[in-house]
Motif scaffolding. Structure first.
Motif: not given
Length: 496
Positions: A157-180
């Motif tokens: 949550f703290i890091l998200s305050l400093f993260t752009s909206n584009e990278f926020l979407a990619i970050a959470f998507d990457a979390s899902g994609a790593t658990t394959g």
């Protein structure tokens, strides 16, 4: 051979609904070119055959490898061995995960190479390695999962305050994609191998879940740090949707085969090598047991190659074309209904879902039925894809408008739902976002985003995997609450 037949029937019943939906759409509101439809049907056949072989291989190969490595790590009774094993295994498993390669390539394509796929792979793999180590140490030191997850998501949550909206979407998507399809069986077995050595049965049950959830959070933190350290803010993207597709039916399959074969080899070789070294120096399994495990690993290799070739050559392109076509219709209700139904049925075709639901049923001695878990997961994922589509259709709605309150609810429920369900729920969030989601549904959502006026493929097309990873957490925690109420009414003690 009987086991393979059973797996084949199980998978066939799961994939048929997706095929049926695409065929219904083809004959009604979203007609496809003949070559594209034939590729989809051939891809579906590849998916069924590949998934059946993969699941058989997982049972006799990857799961025993993970369990034996887990037991070996725990038996050492040395914290540094657990830490080193977590770093090494976490990095190799993550950097080789086919789903992550798919997402990294999609990010690179949509951004025109501004976000390099190699940098995504390296950052995410380092994040996974660090968090997987923390997850294994949690089991060793008996740290409550809900407390650790609360701390992790506070940092996010703290890091998200400093993260752009584009990278926020990619970050959470990457979390899902790593658990394959490859990482989940391995991580679940690794956690089970470590936790099984505990004397307290309940602690062992609870601790066997949660490693996937902790590990996948490393991907979120890693991509956020990539943005914060790299300073990239303004990004734009687009998706080329070819409504006609390639005229050849076979050519795309031949094109993807060598690339995917190489990716799966890279995925399996480090894991098998580590296991063989451990076998030579410590494990010393009988030749018969060793041969069975290696045969299982070969099945996993063959199954995953067939499965992913089918997904990439037959499913992905159809997903984007269907999304583009349905979203272009006058009535937005069509795309919302299709999104919800696709979410419900696609989760049934995820390879890792079967591994997790069977393990939940085994660990709870049949108390929590896999059909009940599957139903909860289906509803959760259906709602996730529906909400993702609403986000594309309604201007001004951003990913954090859903993710922030969603995770606040998920973290709040951790404190009231039975603790064993907490690990199950967060693991299910990672498991739900597997290869079918990372390919077919992501392609569908991005196709829709490209079609809808005012939508941004990069900003709105990504983030769907994040939603799919979040909703099952909430639905399974609610399921845990229902089991808690049911057990109290029945005069039983709920598993706290």
């Amino acid at each position: 051979m009987n086991i393979l037949t059973e797996k084949f029937k199980e998978v066939l019943l799961s994939v048929l609904p997706i095929v049926a939906i695409v065929l219904i759409l083809h004959f009604t509101i979203a007609p496809l070119e003949t070559s594209l439809l034939l590729r989809f049907l051939l891809g579906a056949l590849f998916v069924v055959i590949g998934l059946a072989i993969f699941l058989l291989g997982t049972d006799i190969g990857i799961t025993p490898i993970g369990t034996n490595l887990g037991k070996g790590i725990a038996k050492s009774n040395k914290v540094w061995i657990v830490a080193v094993a977590g770093i090494v295994l976490g990095f190799f498993i993550s950097i080789a995960e086919p789903d992550l390669h798919i997402l990294a390539n999609q990010i690179s394509d949509v951004t025109g190479g501004l976000i390099n796929n190699s940098s995504i792979l390296i950052y995410v793999s380092i994040g996974i390695a660090i968090m997987m180590t923390i997850g294994l140490l949690r089991i060793v030191f008996n740290i409550p999962l809900y407390k650790l997850l609360t701390g992790i998501y506070f940092v996010i949550f703290i890091l998200s305050l400093f993260t752009s909206n584009e990278f926020l979407a990619i970050a959470f998507d990457a979390s899902g994609a790593t658990t394959g399809a490859l990482t989940v069986p391995f991580m679940l077995a690794l956690a089970l191998g470590v936790s099984n050595l505990k004397k307290n049965g309940k602690a062992s049950e609870k601790d066997s879940f949660g490693l996937v959830a902790i590990s996948s959070s490393g991907a979120i933190i890693a991509v956020m740090m990539m943005n914060i350290l790299g300073g990239q803010d303004e990004l734009s993207g687009s998706l080329a949707v070819d409504l006609t597709g390639s005229e050849s039916v076979i050519a795309p399959f031949l094109h993807h085969f060598p690339t995917i074969t190489k990716e799966i080899l890279i995925a399996l070789v480090p894991i098998i090598s580590i296991f063989l070294l451990y076998q030579v120096f410590f494990l010393k399994l009988s030749k018969r047991k060793l041969a069975k495990i290696l045969k299982g690993a070969l099945y996993v290799f063959i199954g995953l190659v067939i499965f992913l070739v089918g997904v990439n050559a037959g499913f992905m392109e159809v997903g984007s074309v269907v999304g583009y076509t349905v979203a272009a219709l006058d009535n937005s209700l069509y795309v919302l209904i299709v999104a919800f139904v696709l979410g419900i049925v696609t989760i049934l075709a995820e390879p890792a879902v079967y591994v997790l639901t069977h393990q939940i049923e085994d660990v709870t001695n049949g108390y929590v039925k896999r059909k009940v878990v599957l139903t909860a997961l289906s509803i959760g994922v259906g709602l996730a894809v529906l909400l993702s589509m609403i986000r594309i259709l309604v201007p001004g709605l951003q990913l954090w408008h859903f993710i922030l309150p969603g995770y606040i609810v998920a973290i709040g429920l951790m404190y009231v739902t039975p603790k064993m369900f907490v690990g199950m729920a967060f693991d299910a969030g990672g498991v739900a976002s597997g290869p079918m989601t990372a390919t077919f549904i992501l392609a569908f959502v991005q196709g829709a985003a490209e079609s809808i006026e005012g939508a941004n493929v990069l900003l709105d097309g990504f983030g769907m995997i994040a939603m799919v990873a979040m909703m099952p957490i909430i639905t399974l925690e609610i399921l845990g609450l229902l089991f808690k109420i049911k057990s109290r009414k029945g005069g039983l003690q709920s598993n706290e």
